[in-house]
Design an enzyme around this catalytic site. Structure first.
Site, PDB file in Angstrom:
ATOM      1  N   SER A   1       0.835  -1.202   0.000  1.00 28.55           N
ATOM      2  CA  SER A   1       0.000   0.000   0.000  1.00 28.55           C
ATOM      3  C   SER A   1       0.868   1.250   0.000  1.00 28.55           C
ATOM      4  CB  SER A   1      -0.862  -0.027   1.269  1.00 28.55           C
ATOM      5  OG  SER A   1      -1.423   1.237   1.512  1.00 28.55           O
TER       6      SER A   1
ATOM      7  N   TYR B   1      -1.292  -0.061  10.598  1.00 25.37           N
ATOM      8  CA  TYR B   1      -1.646  -0.687   9.312  1.00 25.37           C
ATOM      9  C   TYR B   1      -0.485  -0.557   8.318  1.00 25.37           C
ATOM     10  CZ  TYR B   1      -3.495  -1.156   4.612  1.00 25.37           C
ATOM     11  OH  TYR B   1      -3.659  -1.526   3.286  1.00 25.37           O
TER      12      TYR B   1
ATOM     13  N   LYS C   1       2.178  -3.421   6.530  1.00 21.60           N
ATOM     14  CA  LYS C   1       2.427  -3.590   5.092  1.00 21.60           C
ATOM     15  C   LYS C   1       3.929  -3.516   4.808  1.00 21.60           C
ATOM     16  CE  LYS C   1      -1.556  -4.518   3.659  1.00 21.60           C
ATOM     17  NZ  LYS C   1      -1.860  -5.723   2.899  1.00 21.60           N
TER      18      LYS C   1
HETATM   19  N1  LIG Z   1      -8.829  -0.721  -0.836  1.00 20.90           N
HETATM   20  C1  LIG Z   1      -7.743   0.021  -0.937  1.00 20.90           C
HETATM   21  O1  LIG Z   1      -7.822   1.217  -1.273  1.00 20.90           O
HETATM   22  C2  LIG Z   1      -6.355  -0.569  -0.678  1.00 20.90           C
HETATM   23  C3  LIG Z   1      -5.235   0.261  -0.844  1.00 20.90           C
HETATM   24  C4  LIG Z   1      -3.970  -0.289  -0.620  1.00 20.90           C
HETATM   25  C5  LIG Z   1      -3.825  -1.627  -0.264  1.00 20.90           C
HETATM   26  N2  LIG Z   1      -4.933  -2.391  -0.097  1.00 20.90           N
HETATM   27  C6  LIG Z   1      -4.741  -3.822   0.276  1.00 20.90           C
HETATM   28  O2  LIG Z   1      -5.435  -4.632  -0.654  1.00 20.90           O
HETATM   29  C7  LIG Z   1      -5.870  -5.841  -0.036  1.00 20.90           C
HETATM   30  C8  LIG Z   1      -7.348  -6.057  -0.322  1.00 20.90           C
HETATM   31  O3  LIG Z   1      -8.081  -4.943   0.177  1.00 20.90           O
HETATM   32  P1  LIG Z   1      -9.646  -4.748  -0.091  1.00 20.90           P
HETATM   33  O4  LIG Z   1      -9.882  -3.289  -0.241  1.00 20.90           O
HETATM   34  O5  LIG Z   1     -10.104  -5.692  -1.149  1.00 20.90           O
HETATM   35  O6  LIG Z   1     -10.213  -5.196   1.348  1.00 20.90           O
HETATM   36  P2  LIG Z   1     -11.366  -6.239   1.732  1.00 20.90           P
HETATM   37  O7  LIG Z   1     -11.544  -6.113   3.208  1.00 20.90           O
HETATM   38  O8  LIG Z   1     -12.534  -6.072   0.832  1.00 20.90           O
HETATM   39  O9  LIG Z   1     -10.662  -7.620   1.388  1.00 20.90           O
HETATM   40  C9  LIG Z   1      -9.838  -8.345   2.278  1.00 20.90           C
HETATM   41  C10 LIG Z   1     -10.251  -9.811   2.204  1.00 20.90           C
HETATM   42  O10 LIG Z   1      -9.385 -10.597   3.008  1.00 20.90           O
HETATM   43  C11 LIG Z   1     -10.175 -11.462   3.837  1.00 20.90           C
HETATM   44  N3  LIG Z   1      -9.333 -11.716   5.019  1.00 20.90           N
HETATM   45  C12 LIG Z   1      -8.908 -10.804   5.938  1.00 20.90           C
HETATM   46  N4  LIG Z   1      -8.078 -11.393   6.821  1.00 20.90           N
HETATM   47  C13 LIG Z   1      -7.974 -12.703   6.449  1.00 20.90           C
HETATM   48  C14 LIG Z   1      -7.233 -13.821   6.926  1.00 20.90           C
HETATM   49  N5  LIG Z   1      -6.423 -13.737   7.997  1.00 20.90           N
HETATM   50  N6  LIG Z   1      -7.354 -15.022   6.295  1.00 20.90           N
HETATM   51  C15 LIG Z   1      -8.157 -15.140   5.203  1.00 20.90           C
HETATM   52  N7  LIG Z   1      -8.871 -14.107   4.694  1.00 20.90           N
HETATM   53  C16 LIG Z   1      -8.772 -12.916   5.306  1.00 20.90           C
HETATM   54  C17 LIG Z   1     -11.463 -10.725   4.069  1.00 20.90           C
HETATM   55  O11 LIG Z   1     -12.553 -11.558   4.399  1.00 20.90           O
HETATM   56  C18 LIG Z   1     -11.669 -10.040   2.723  1.00 20.90           C
HETATM   57  O12 LIG Z   1     -12.361 -10.866   1.807  1.00 20.90           O
HETATM   58  C19 LIG Z   1      -5.517  -5.697   1.445  1.00 20.90           C
HETATM   59  O13 LIG Z   1      -4.296  -6.375   1.653  1.00 20.90           O
HETATM   60  C20 LIG Z   1      -5.342  -4.196   1.619  1.00 20.90           C
HETATM   61  O14 LIG Z   1      -4.454  -3.910   2.678  1.00 20.90           O
HETATM   62  C21 LIG Z   1      -6.200  -1.900  -0.297  1.00 20.90           C
END
Ligand SMILES: NC(=O)c1ccc[n+]([C@@H]2O[C@H](COP(=O)([O-])OP(=O)(O)OC[C@H]3O[C@@H](n4cnc5c(N)ncnc54)[C@H](O)[C@@H]3O)[C@@H](O)[C@H]2O)c1
Length: 327
Positions: free
Chosen positions: A117, A141, A145
Site C-alpha cells: 500500500s 496498518y 504492510k
Molecule cells: N482498498 C484500498 O484502497 C487498498 C489500498 C492499498 C492496499 N490495499 C490492500 O489490498 C488488499 C485487499 O483490500 P480490499 O480493499 O479488497 O479489502 P477487503 O476487506 O474487501 O478484502 C480483504 C479480504 O481478506 C479477507 N481476510 C482478511 N483477513 C484474512 C485472513 N487472515 N485469512 C483469510 N482471509 C482474510 C477478508 O474476508 C476479505 O475478503 C488488502 O491487503 C489491503 O491492505 C487496499
C-alpha cells in the site's frame, strides 16, 4: 498456472480473481469471509473458507489444488482500527503472512504477489512518490504492510521464490456492480453515503498547501489494478521458469493527482446531485499530497492504467445503487 488468491472474496481480490480467470489462469480462493462476500467469487472457482493463520489448512489447500503461485490480498485494512487494535493487525497481516510464506516455501511454490500500500510511505514530502522515497508509515496498518514487504523479499531470497510487492494507491471503481466496494472507508463510498442520506459530503480541511487547499491523491481504477496483478504474475512466472528468481516492488497508480474538492464536484456531477460540500477540520495524519510515480511499473512490466477518475466514479455509483436496491 493455478493461483491461490487469499482475500479473493474481498473488493480488490474478487477483481483479481475475475481478471486472472478471464485470462485463462486457474484460481482457488482462500478467505475467512471476515469482510469478504462469497457471492463475489465466480462460479467454478473453488472457495476455501479459512484463515491464512491456519497452517494445516494452507498445506492441504496448496497440495490438493496443486497451487503454483500465490496472490496474497487477505488483510485487515482500516487505518483507524489499526491504531486501536495494533496487536490484531500485526497478527492478521504479519503473522498471517509468515504462516502463509512458511507453507509456500515448504510446498516449493515459486511465485508470490503481495498487496502492499501507499501507506508504507506515510507523509511523503515529494511531488511524485517513487519506490525509492523513504518508507515511514504513520499507522500500525502501514507498518504491517512494510513489515510484510520485508518478509516477502527475505523469504523470496532465501527460498528461491520470485516475489512482487505491489504498492496500491487509492483504489476506486468496479468492473461490475456486484463487485463494488460496499465498505464506507474510502472517499468515494463515503461521499455516496452522505449524498444518499441527503447530507453534505465532508471535506476534511481546505487549508493544505495544494492548489485548492484540499488533499491530493492518486486514484486507480480497480480493474486496472487487477490487470496489473495479471501482468505481474505472468512476469514472476517467466522468471521462475527461467530459474532466475527476482523481486519486484512497484507503485500502482496513475501518476496524476486529483484533489478531494475535484472528486466531490465530479461525484456531484456524475450522480446528479448539487449538494455543497461541508468543510470540517483536518483529520490528524492526512498528508497533503500523495501521488505515485508510475514509471517503474511501466518500465518493468509495460503496464499503464487505462481508466480515468470519471470511469471510477461512474462504475462505483452503478455498484452503489445496485447494492442499495438489494438491501
Ligand atoms: N482498498 C484500498 O484502497 C487498498 C489500498 C492499498 C492496499 N490495499 C490492500 O489490498 C488488499 C485487499 O483490500 P480490499 O480493499 O479488497 O479489502 P477487503 O476487506 O474487501 O478484502 C480483504 C479480504 O481478506 C479477507 N481476510 C482478511 N483477513 C484474512 C485472513 N487472515 N485469512 C483469510 N482471509 C482474510 C477478508 O474476508 C476479505 O475478503 C488488502 O491487503 C489491503 O491492505 C487496499
Amino acid at each position: 498456472m493455478t493461483y491461490l488468491i487469499t482475500g479473493g472474496a474481498g473488493y480488490i481480490g474478487a477483481h483479481v480473481v475475475r481478471a486472472m480467470t478471464q485470462a485463462g489462469e486457474r484460481a482457488v480462493v482462500l478467505d475467512d469471509l471476515s469482510t469478504g462476500v462469497a457471492s463475489r467469487i465466480p462460479q467454478g472457482v473453488p472457495l476455501v473458507i479459512g484463515s491464512t493463520l491456519d497452517r494445516e489448512l494452507l498445506d492441504r489447500t496448496i497440495a490438493e489444488h496443486r497451487i503454483t503461485g500465490v496472490v496474497h490480498l487477505a488483510a485487515k485494512k482500516q487505518v483507524g482500527e489499526s491504531v486501536e487494535q495494533p496487536l490484531h493487525y500485526y497478527r492478521e497481516n504479519v503473522h498471517g503472512l509468515t504462516v502463509l510464506l512458511e507453507a509456500v516455501a515448504a510446498a516449493g511454490v515459486r511465485n508470490f504477489l503481495f498487496s502492499s500500500s501507499a501507506a508504507v510511505y506515510g507523509m511523503p514530502d515529494v511531488d511524485l512518490v517513487t519506490e525509492d522515497t523513504p518508507c515511514l508509515p504513520m499507522s500500525p496498518y502501514g507498518e504491517t504492510k512494510l513489515a510484510g514487504e520485508w518478509l516477502v523479499r527475505a523469504a523470496g531470497k532465501a527460498h528461491g521464490i520470485s516475489t512482487a510487492c505491489l504498492r496500491y494507491f487509492n483504489v476506486a471503481g468496479a468492473a461490475a456492480p456486484e463487485l463494488a466496494d460496499i465498505g464506507i472507508f474510502n472517499l468515494v463510498p463515503m461521499v455516496f453515503e452522505r449524498l444518499d442520506a441527503g447530507d453534505s459530503p465532508r471535506i476534511f480541511g481546505d487549508d493544505y498547501g495544494t492548489a485548492d487547499g484540499t488533499c491530493v491523491r492518486d486514484y486507480i481504477h480497480v480493474e486496472d489494478l487487477a490487470d496489473a496483478h495479471l501482468v505481474a504474475a505472468r512476469q514472476l512466472a517467466a522468471w521462475a521458469r527461467a530459474g532466475e528468481p527476482r523481486d519486484l516492488t512497484v507503485n500502482i497508480g496513475r501518476g496524476e493527482g486529483v484533489s478531494v474538492c475535484e472528486m466531490v464536484n465530479l461525484i456531484n456531477e456524475i450522480t446528479g446531485h448539487t449538494v455543497e460540500p461541508e468543510v470540517t477540520p483536518r483529520r490528524p495524519g492526512d498528508p497533503a499530497r500523495v501521488v505515485a510515480s508510475a514509471d517503474r511499473i511501466a518500465a518493468e512490466l509495460g503496464w499503464k492504467a487505462r481508466h480515468d477518475v470519471r470511469d471510477m466514479i461512474t462504475s462505483a455509483w452503478a455498484g452503489w445503487t445496485t447494492h442499495r436496491q438489494q438491501t
